[in-house]
Design an enzyme around this catalytic site. Structure first.
Site, PDB file in Angstrom:
ATOM      1  N   SER A   1       0.690  -1.144   0.039  1.00 55.64           N
ATOM      2  CA  SER A   1       0.050  -0.117  -0.022  1.00 55.64           C
ATOM      3  C   SER A   1       0.772   1.241   0.030  1.00 55.64           C
ATOM      4  CB  SER A   1      -0.863  -0.159   1.133  1.00 55.64           C
ATOM      5  OG  SER A   1      -0.229  -0.158   2.292  1.00 55.64           O
TER       6      SER A   1
ATOM      7  N   ASP B   1      -2.141   6.818  11.858  1.00 51.78           N
ATOM      8  CA  ASP B   1      -1.303   5.988  10.734  1.00 51.78           C
ATOM      9  C   ASP B   1       0.004   6.800  10.454  1.00 51.78           C
ATOM     10  OD1 ASP B   1      -0.353   4.957   8.408  1.00 51.78           O
ATOM     11  OD2 ASP B   1      -2.053   5.597   7.095  1.00 51.78           O
TER      12      ASP B   1
ATOM     13  N   HIS C   1       1.967   5.259   6.103  1.00 53.98           N
ATOM     14  CA  HIS C   1       1.679   6.111   4.783  1.00 53.98           C
ATOM     15  C   HIS C   1       1.942   7.378   5.068  1.00 53.98           C
ATOM     16  CE1 HIS C   1      -0.878   2.147   5.247  1.00 53.98           C
ATOM     17  NE2 HIS C   1      -0.351   2.016   3.850  1.00 53.98           N
TER      18      HIS C   1
END
Length: 389
Positions: free
Chosen positions: A140, A368, A371
């Site tokens: 990802s 997060d 990312h």
């Protein structure tokens, strides 16, 4: 001497492939809330001691004079090169839209010591990539980079002359007038992850073709694989590992990683023609999720230096060892150290849109720190990629 990429050439052998844990993939693609990123966020494999990767010198003559991996972040008001209204961004990375109150993280340019990386020029890039397929293969975070690259070029492509198609784990943006496609192929482990008896997940360390069949015929292949190999027992990507007829319940993750990379390397050596295909392996993207992800929360500026003597992460040692033994020339693009300075660049709690009530209780949400917000750090990876190509 350039550490940004390395041209590794030597002896025969080694191969690997791709994988398909679609649950995290689909969650990231559809912009779900930050507490759904636990699988990738729970473990921090890179702490402040793992900040620099000492990459082998490039043999590519035109880049000998520049070490792209060593430098500093410089504030530049002319950035970003696009905004979060780019229609190809998933919700999870549109931090401005999701309520992040600051925007300076979008305005930092990477300045290597003693040289500079050319500003990304969309028309010039598409001109060079005319009639070519570019494919980014990985997890990802590689999807993160694909979205960045598509947003960097899409504004110069006329409406009606750009489209997106899907083929299994692969997504492709097409710039029709240039006959160019920029593609992403989901393969976080490179080798094949399959369902076995009782729905157990079996990682086949010596199987690749189910993933690699999507890589055939591509002109430029960019790979990454690191994060999914380092999950803890609780968040492990597999239940069993298999090599030939041998089944392992427990195997040192770096031993497994090396076996998987060898399978990938053998496939590249046996199936690709260096006269037709360029292969790049992007180094691991650093996480800043110590203390349950809150290391990146409310960070507003890049670090200027590292407090500890940096050392080479195990993943990089393994990767370089495999690449050295390949016949096919593979470039290693080092983004680890430059990105390790960017604690401010992650979505943190802004991986989804929140209402005013939720904004009052931000610490109730998982942060997060794996990312990257877009526009942001992956845009500079793509400037480096453009300079290489």
């Amino acid at each position: 001497m350039p550490f940004w990429l390395q041209w590794l050439n030597p002896n025969p052998t080694h191969s690997a492939s791709s994988s398909s844990c679609l649950s995290v993939f689909l969650r990231f693609f559809h912009g779900k809330s930050s507490d759904e990123f636990d699988l990738e966020d729970e473990l921090s494999w890179l702490d402040e001691k793992d900040d620099e990767v000492n990459v082998v010198q490039s043999r590519h003559e035109s880049l000998r004079s520049c070490d792209f991996s060593s430098g500093k972040w410089v504030y530049d008001q002319s950035y970003p090169l696009y905004d979060s209204s780019c229609p190809y961004l998933t919700t999870a990375v549109t931090c401005q839209k999701n309520g992040r109150p600051d925007s300076d993280y979008e305005k930092w340019k990477w300045k290597p010591n003693g040289c500079s990386i050319p500003r990304f020029d969309s028309l010039e890039f598409l001109g060079r990539m005319r009639r070519k397929r570019i494919m980014l293969v990985g997890d990802s975070i590689m999807r993160n980079q694909w979205e960045s690259l598509v947003c960097l070029v899409q504004s110069v492509v006329s409406n009606g002359r750009k489209t997106v198609t899907y083929d299994g784990p692969s997504t492709a943006f097409h710039a029709l007038d240039f006959e160019t496609s920029i593609e992403f192929c989901w393969a976080p482990l490179l080798v094949e992850l399959k369902k076995g008896p009782q729905n157990k997940r079996i990682l086949h360390l010596d199987l690749i073709e189910e993933n690699a069949k999507y890589w055939r015929g591509v002109d430029i292949l960019v790979f990454d694989s690191a994060h999914w190999w380092t999950h803890s027992d609780q968040w492990s990507s597999w239940d069993f590992l298999m090599e030939g007829n041998n089944i392992f319940r427990n195997l040192n993750p770096m031993v497994a990683y090396e076996k998987g990379l060898i399978t990938w390397a053998k496939w590249v050596d046996l199936n690709l023609d260096r006269r037709k295909t360029r292969v790049i392996f992007r180094s691991m993207s650093p996480r800043h999720n110590r203390d349950n992800g809150w290391k990146c929360y409310n960070q507003r500026q890049p670090l200027q230096f590292f407090r500890h003597q940096p050392h080479v992460p195990e993943q990089m040692v393994v990767l370089k060892g495999v690449l050295r033994r390949m016949r096919f020339p593979v470039y290693l693009q080092d983004v680890t150290m430059m990105s390790a300075l960017r604690k401010d660049g992650h979505p943190s709690v802004y991986a989804r849109a929140m209402d005013q009530k939720e904004m009052q209780h931000l610490r109730d949400y998982t942060s997060d720190c794996s990312h990257w917000c877009l526009p942001g750090v992956p845009d500079l990876w793509n400037e480096m990629l453009s300079a290489l190509l």
